[in-house]
Design an enzyme around this catalytic site. Structure first.
Site, PDB file in Angstrom:
ATOM      1  NE  ARG A 132      38.576 -41.090  45.503  1.00  0.00           N
ATOM      2  CZ  ARG A 132      37.675 -40.115  45.446  1.00  0.00           C
ATOM      3  NH1 ARG A 132      37.081 -39.698  46.553  1.00  0.00           N
ATOM      4  NH2 ARG A 132      37.409 -39.541  44.293  1.00  0.00           N
TER       5      ARG A 132
ATOM      6  NE  ARG B 212      38.755 -33.770  38.286  1.00  0.00           N
ATOM      7  CZ  ARG B 212      39.276 -34.933  37.982  1.00  0.00           C
ATOM      8  NH1 ARG B 212      40.560 -35.124  38.077  1.00  0.00           N
ATOM      9  NH2 ARG B 212      38.527 -35.925  37.587  1.00  0.00           N
TER      10      ARG B 212
ATOM     11  CG  MET C 284      48.133 -46.724  42.816  1.00  0.00           C
ATOM     12  SD  MET C 284      48.028 -47.027  44.575  1.00  0.00           S
ATOM     13  CE  MET C 284      46.327 -46.646  44.852  1.00  0.00           C
TER      14      MET C 284
ATOM     15  CE1 TYR D 199      57.272   1.234  22.368  1.00  0.00           C
ATOM     16  CE2 TYR D 199      57.358   3.296  23.587  1.00  0.00           C
ATOM     17  CZ  TYR D 199      57.859   2.453  22.616  1.00  0.00           C
ATOM     18  OH  TYR D 199      58.952   2.819  21.883  1.00  0.00           O
TER      19      TYR D 199
ATOM     20  CG  HIS E 222      66.694 -20.005  10.341  1.00  0.00           C
ATOM     21  ND1 HIS E 222      65.995 -19.891   9.153  1.00  0.00           N
ATOM     22  CD2 HIS E 222      67.149 -18.759  10.633  1.00  0.00           C
ATOM     23  CE1 HIS E 222      66.035 -18.634   8.740  1.00  0.00           C
ATOM     24  NE2 HIS E 222      66.736 -17.930   9.622  1.00  0.00           N
TER      25      HIS E 222
ATOM     26  N   GLY F 233      47.036 -40.684  35.517  1.00  0.00           N
ATOM     27  CA  GLY F 233      47.849 -41.877  35.305  1.00  0.00           C
ATOM     28  C   GLY F 233      48.594 -42.308  36.546  1.00  0.00           C
TER      29      GLY F 233
ATOM     30  CB  CYS G  88      60.371  -2.188  19.357  1.00  0.00           C
ATOM     31  SG  CYS G  88      62.108  -1.808  19.096  1.00  0.00           S
TER      32      CYS G  88
ATOM     33  CE  LYS H 212      41.256 -38.258  43.402  1.00  0.00           C
ATOM     34  NZ  LYS H 212      41.845 -39.579  43.077  1.00  0.00           N
TER      35      LYS H 212
ATOM     36  CB  SER I 267      62.349   1.841  21.359  1.00  0.00           C
ATOM     37  OG  SER I 267      61.726   0.609  21.129  1.00  0.00           O
TER      38      SER I 267
HETATM   39  P1  ADP Z   1      40.738 -40.708  39.814  1.00  0.00           P
HETATM   40  O1  ADP Z   1      41.739 -39.834  40.477  1.00  0.00           O
HETATM   41  O2  ADP Z   1      41.294 -41.617  38.793  1.00  0.00           O
HETATM   42  O3  ADP Z   1      39.535 -39.925  39.349  1.00  0.00           O
HETATM   43  P2  ADP Z   1      39.170 -41.480  42.077  1.00  0.00           P
HETATM   44  O4  ADP Z   1      39.827 -41.707  43.375  1.00  0.00           O
HETATM   45  O5  ADP Z   1      38.473 -40.193  41.924  1.00  0.00           O
HETATM   46  O6  ADP Z   1      40.215 -41.720  40.942  1.00  0.00           O
HETATM   47  O7  ADP Z   1      38.141 -42.656  41.957  1.00  0.00           O
HETATM   48  C1  ADP Z   1      37.865 -43.473  40.845  1.00  0.00           C
HETATM   49  C2  ADP Z   1      36.378 -43.688  40.757  1.00  0.00           C
HETATM   50  O8  ADP Z   1      35.885 -44.299  41.962  1.00  0.00           O
HETATM   51  C3  ADP Z   1      35.617 -42.409  40.621  1.00  0.00           C
HETATM   52  O9  ADP Z   1      34.519 -42.633  39.764  1.00  0.00           O
HETATM   53  C4  ADP Z   1      35.138 -42.127  42.011  1.00  0.00           C
HETATM   54  O10 ADP Z   1      33.987 -41.341  42.000  1.00  0.00           O
HETATM   55  C5  ADP Z   1      34.877 -43.511  42.545  1.00  0.00           C
HETATM   56  N1  ADP Z   1      35.007 -43.569  43.988  1.00  0.00           N
HETATM   57  C6  ADP Z   1      36.098 -43.279  44.715  1.00  0.00           C
HETATM   58  N2  ADP Z   1      35.864 -43.439  46.029  1.00  0.00           N
HETATM   59  C7  ADP Z   1      34.587 -43.851  46.153  1.00  0.00           C
HETATM   60  C8  ADP Z   1      33.744 -44.168  47.259  1.00  0.00           C
HETATM   61  N3  ADP Z   1      34.179 -44.093  48.514  1.00  0.00           N
HETATM   62  N4  ADP Z   1      32.503 -44.571  47.007  1.00  0.00           N
HETATM   63  C9  ADP Z   1      32.056 -44.657  45.747  1.00  0.00           C
HETATM   64  N5  ADP Z   1      32.778 -44.369  44.643  1.00  0.00           N
HETATM   65  C10 ADP Z   1      34.046 -43.964  44.850  1.00  0.00           C
HETATM   66 MG    MG Z   2      38.297 -38.948  40.253  1.00  0.00          MG
END
Ligand code: ADP
Ligand code: MG
Ligand code: MG
Length: 865
Positions: A91, A335, A102, A833, A451, A100, A813, A21, A745
């Site tokens: 984030r 991404r 934080m 090959y 098997h 999944g 082979c 990110k 082979s």
């Molecule tokens: P995840 O990894 O679960 O996608 P994110 O960190 O990307 O979590 O963020 C979760 C949501 O919050 C996403 O929709 C993201 O676009 C939004 N978001 C994160 N940071 C900001 C910010 N500074 N302003 C507005 N929206 C945000």
């Molecule tokens: Mg996101």
């Protein structure tokens, strides 16, 4: 030690240091794509925190404070300002995507006083209160582990009390009341009031991100996907932009191309007046991205411009998060987008045609394991099915057929042209003839390396194992599937790609190499050095192999030709013969049928090399079990031929040397067939006669003499004489063997057995399962070549063989010839090959090209976050 980098500055260390990110946000900033200001706390900080026993490393708090001051300056707002506060999101973001992990905290920096200031400054109290209640909720859940449902039910209660259904129906006063409720919940759960100091909020938030790296669910996830535990996560602190400021604001997610079909059209959704995850939360129905054109026209133009810029920069389809604040667009994440196999091919082809990537890159980035799903018949996806039971998805593809409960009937009915599914508690090597003829296999026991699973995968047949709802009553001839009882002969459908078992037939759709797949494969062939052949024993398989682009046959086994019901009695007669004359009489009757088998294959492969392996299995395999012998003489002969360990007994060239008339007949049939096809079609394949299981030079020297003598008696055709390398001794003495061989082979199935001392049938499903489960071995060596051991023997053989005969033709082979990592290894060894089952040929062609592209420095780009 530097732990914090602003998006606007150059940082060393790339993705590993900043996380996916963070690097995405920094690169977008550098590209001039609109991104909110912010900074990354590096993975170094996380690692220092972890190794220091969860203590914030020295200097980190100060560096974060400085970066916040920098943000304040640029935004013209102060963190914690009672009138117009700076707000941020916190984030997590590791180098590898870890869904999944934080959850993100939005609106950090609000407190009881600042929220009122924000309400006044923006003139939008509803927006301010909505932001604050979200902060308390997210912060409570993420930092202090308050159960999310407590907040959710408070919202639901309030809506009920107001008699409304949507979140947007709650007004400013309602939300202010909700803030009070949330704060009470927080205090009840945490034992203290919601923190009012923004700096304390921030410190605790990023610590929580570090802590989440070590949470059980994160550890389990990493274990499952082989992500190292010590790489740590980065933390992103991003200035908030607000999509919840009214109708001119919004938030959305969008792919730059369609991830299902690959079509080059924007594919995504947005919601006006919304924040963060509202789009994916499902509480409100989002609008398609195309509608943004009308709803938020200015932002839409900015957005599509950003899409073009990002695709041009990353040269791949992007998955993007954005927010529009009062008409102004911000991107929050980019991404590489996940996509289906079909979409991946289309995108790669079209990007190469657009000139965005080279053809080599298009080939290099094709995910071979994902393509596998395109090469098997599948359940028609438009048909809805009722699943009667579920097991493990042991071998992909789908098949419908009548239930049979033993291998003999499967073999018999299958040969007669019926579609049957072999249903057993588990399979054993004795069931092989049934497996060959069945459309698919379903077992109640066994796992992914049982098997049945291994054999089915080798044959490219659908297989479901460990099917829990399955019980078999062989006596009654019934099968219980979930709560249904079925009889032998009833039709079921199995889907080996998902493990589903369905009662009755389901329409299947045939695997096809669509146009884009075909294009990628033809490009692949431009790069590869290794040729790809197929293992094929019948004209049908040979035709299939050509269709999939095989340029020859690397292994044609002849024992099936002896097993066919019209041949077996003759073969048994030959084995029972007490004199050579009688034996030759029986063989004379086999000669024309063998010849016609070969003719069919040669016609399909005219112009390409075809390697025919002479008879390999020990003779007793062609006789019935002692109890089923039809005469005393036969029982006697079975007794004579009995071996304690047939795998190491009288088989391969040992058989051919003792009963030369068998190999003589086969050589004659091969040469005659080649001559006949040449006369008919004007072109014959390049015939390669392969003698199995040679360990000593003298064995092959004598068999070569036999081959040449017989061929000289027949019409003249071009052929090569060589051997299959399946014994460690043959590898080590390959120099001598090369003196009498035109080609070698590697038969890596047997070579793996003989090098490792593993009998495959006794290993798989038994101790090998233990080895794999307990990490003694990483892979099943019968699926993924043991490069260190077996592979090293192969290396020795190549060096010694080519040392004596530099132009010695060498190939592989075994089943490994279709396994991508093993194909790459064969490329590096310098083999000519690889040969694999027909349906794996496209995968091997790609693997061969990718291995060559690695040499040329072209590899797949992986950009995520
Ligand atoms: P995840 O990894 O679960 O996608 P994110 O960190 O990307 O979590 O963020 C979760 C949501 O919050 C996403 O929709 C993201 O676009 C939004 N978001 C994160 N940071 C900001 C910010 N500074 N302003 C507005 N929206 C945000
Ligand atoms: Mg996101
Ligand atoms: Mg062998």
């Amino acid at each position: 030690m530097r732990y914090v980098y602003d998006y606007a500055e150059d940082a060393p260390g790339g993705r590993e240091l900043l996380g996916g990110k963070g690097i995405g946000l920094a690169e977008m900033t550098a590209l001039g794509v609109p991104v909110p200001a912010g900074f990354t706390i590096t993975t170094d900080a996380c690692r220092a925190y972890m190794s220091g026993g969860k203590v914030v490393p020295e200097g980190l708090d100060e560096q974060v404070g400085e970066s916040i001051a920098g943000l304040e300056q640029r935004a013209g707002k102060k963190f914690g300002d009672p009138a117009d506060p700076l707000l941020v999101s916190v984030r997590s973001g590791a180098a590898v995507s870890m869904p999944g992990m934080m959850d993100t905290i939005l609106n950090l920096g609000l407190n009881d006083i600042a929220v009122e200031g924000q309400a006044r400054t923006t003139g939008n109290p509803r927006f301010a209160y909505d932001s604050y209640r979200r902060l308390i909720q997210m912060y409570g859940e993420v930092v202090d582990g308050v159960a999310g449902h407590r907040f959710e039910s408070a919202i639901a209660d309030l809506k009920t009390a107001r008699g409304v259904t949507g979140d947007l129906d709650l007004g400013a006063d309602d939300l202010r009341e909700l803030i009070g409720t949330f704060q009470r919940i927080y205090e009840e759960e945490v034992g203290e009031g919601f923190p009012q100091d923004p700096r304390e909020q921030l410190r605790r938030a990023y610590r929580a991100v570090f802590d989440s790296w070590d949470a059980p669910r994160a550890n389990v996830y990493r274990g499952l996907y082989g992500i190292p535990d010590d790489i740590g996560t980065a933390v992103n602190v991003v200035q908030m932009v607000f999509g919840n400021k009214g109708e001119g604001s919004g938030t959305g997610v969008c792919f730059t191309r369609n991830p299902a079909t690959g079509e080059a059209t924007y594919y995504g959704e947005f919601l006006v007046n919304a924040q963060g995850e509202d789009v994916v939360a499902g509480t409100r129905t989002p609008e398609p991205i195309s509608a943004m054109h009308e709803r938020l026209p200015e932002a839409y133009v900015q957005l599509t411009a950003a899409f073009e810029l990002l695709e041009a920069h990353y040269r791949d389809m992007q998955d993007i998060e954005f927010t529009v604040e009062e008409g102004k667009l911000y991107l929050l994440q980019t991404r590489t987008g996940k996509r289906t196999a079909t979409a991946a091919l289309r995108i790669a082809v079209e990007m190469a045609e657009e000139g965005l990537i080279s053809r080599g890159e298009a080939v290099a980035r094709t995910d071979i394991s994902q393509l596998e799903q395109l090469l098997h018949p599948m359940l028609d996806p438009t048909v809805e099915v009722e699943v009667a039971a579920k097991g493990l998805n042991a071998s992909p593809g789908a098949a419908s057929g009548q239930i049979v409960l033993d291998a003999d009937s499967a073999a018999e009915r299958g040969k007669a042209g019926d579609d049957v599914i072999l249903v057993l508690w588990e399979t054993s090597p004795d069931d092989i003839h049934g497996l060959i003829e069945a459309r698919g296999v379903l077992t109640a026991h066994g796992g992914l390396t049982s098997h049945a699973a291994v054999v089915a995968r080798g044959m490219g047949k659908p297989c479901v194992t460990a099917c829990e709802g399955l019980a078999i009553d062989e006596r009654a001839g019934t099968v219980t599937l979930g709560d249904r009882t079925l009889n032998v002969g009833d039709v079921i459908t199995i889907d080996g790609g998902t493990g589903r078992v369905i009662v009755g037939p389901v329409r299947l759709v045939a695997p096809a190499i669509d146009e884009n797949f075909g294009t990628i494969l033809s490009w692949a062939d431009e790069f590869s050095r290794l040729r790809v052949r197929a293992n094929a024993d019948t004209p049908e398989d040979a035709a299939k192999a050509r269709e999939f682009g095989a340029t020859g046959i690397g292994l044609c086994r002849t024992e099936h030709m002896f097993m066919a019901p019209d041949r077996l009695p003759i073969v048994q007669e030959m084995i029972m013969a007490s004199t050579e004359v009688e034996r030759r009489a029986a063989l004379d009757r086999l000669l024309p049928v063998q010849q016609s088998d070969f003719e069919g294959i040669f016609e399909a492969m005219a112009g390409y090399p075809v390697t025919i392996r002479l008879l390999d299995p020990p003779l007793h395999e062609f006789l019935p079990a002692p109890g089923e012998a039809t005469s005393d003489a036969m029982r006697q002969r079975i007794f004579e031929l009995h071996e304690a360990n047939p795998m190491l007994g009288t088989r391969g060239c040992r058989l051919g040397l003792q009963f030369p008339e068998i190999y003589e007949m086969q050589v004659r049939a091969i040469v005659r067939a080649a001559a006949a096809v040449e006369a008919r079609a004007g072109e014959a394949p390049l015939v390669e006669i392969m003698h199995p299981l040679v360990g000593f030079r003298e064995e092959l020297a004598r068999l070569r003499e036999l081959t040449e003598r017989v061929a000289a008696e027949e019409p003249s055709v071009a052929y090569l004489c060589g051997t299959m390398i399946e014994l460690p001794r043959a590898c080590i003495r390959a120099g001598e063997i090369a003196e009498v061989a035109d080609f070698c082979s590697f038969g890596t199935n047997d070579l793996t057995q003989t090098a490792l001392g593993f009998s495959r049938d006794d290993a798989e499903g038994k101790f090998l399962t233990y080895y794999l489960e307990h990490g003694i071995l990483e892979h099943n060596p019968f699926e993924v070549l043991d490069q260190d051991g077996v592979g090293d023997l192969m290396r020795i053989a190549v060096e010694r063989g080519r040392g004596v005969k530099p132009d010695l033709k060498m190939g592989i082979c075994g089943e490994h010839g279709g396994e991508p990592r093993s194909v790459a290894f064969c490329h590096r060894l310098g083999l000519d090959y690889v040969s694999c089952s027909p349906y794996r040929v496209p995968l091997a062609r790609l693997a061969a090209a990718q291995a060559a592209l690695v040499d040329a420095g072209v590899t797949a780009l992986v950009i995520g976050g």
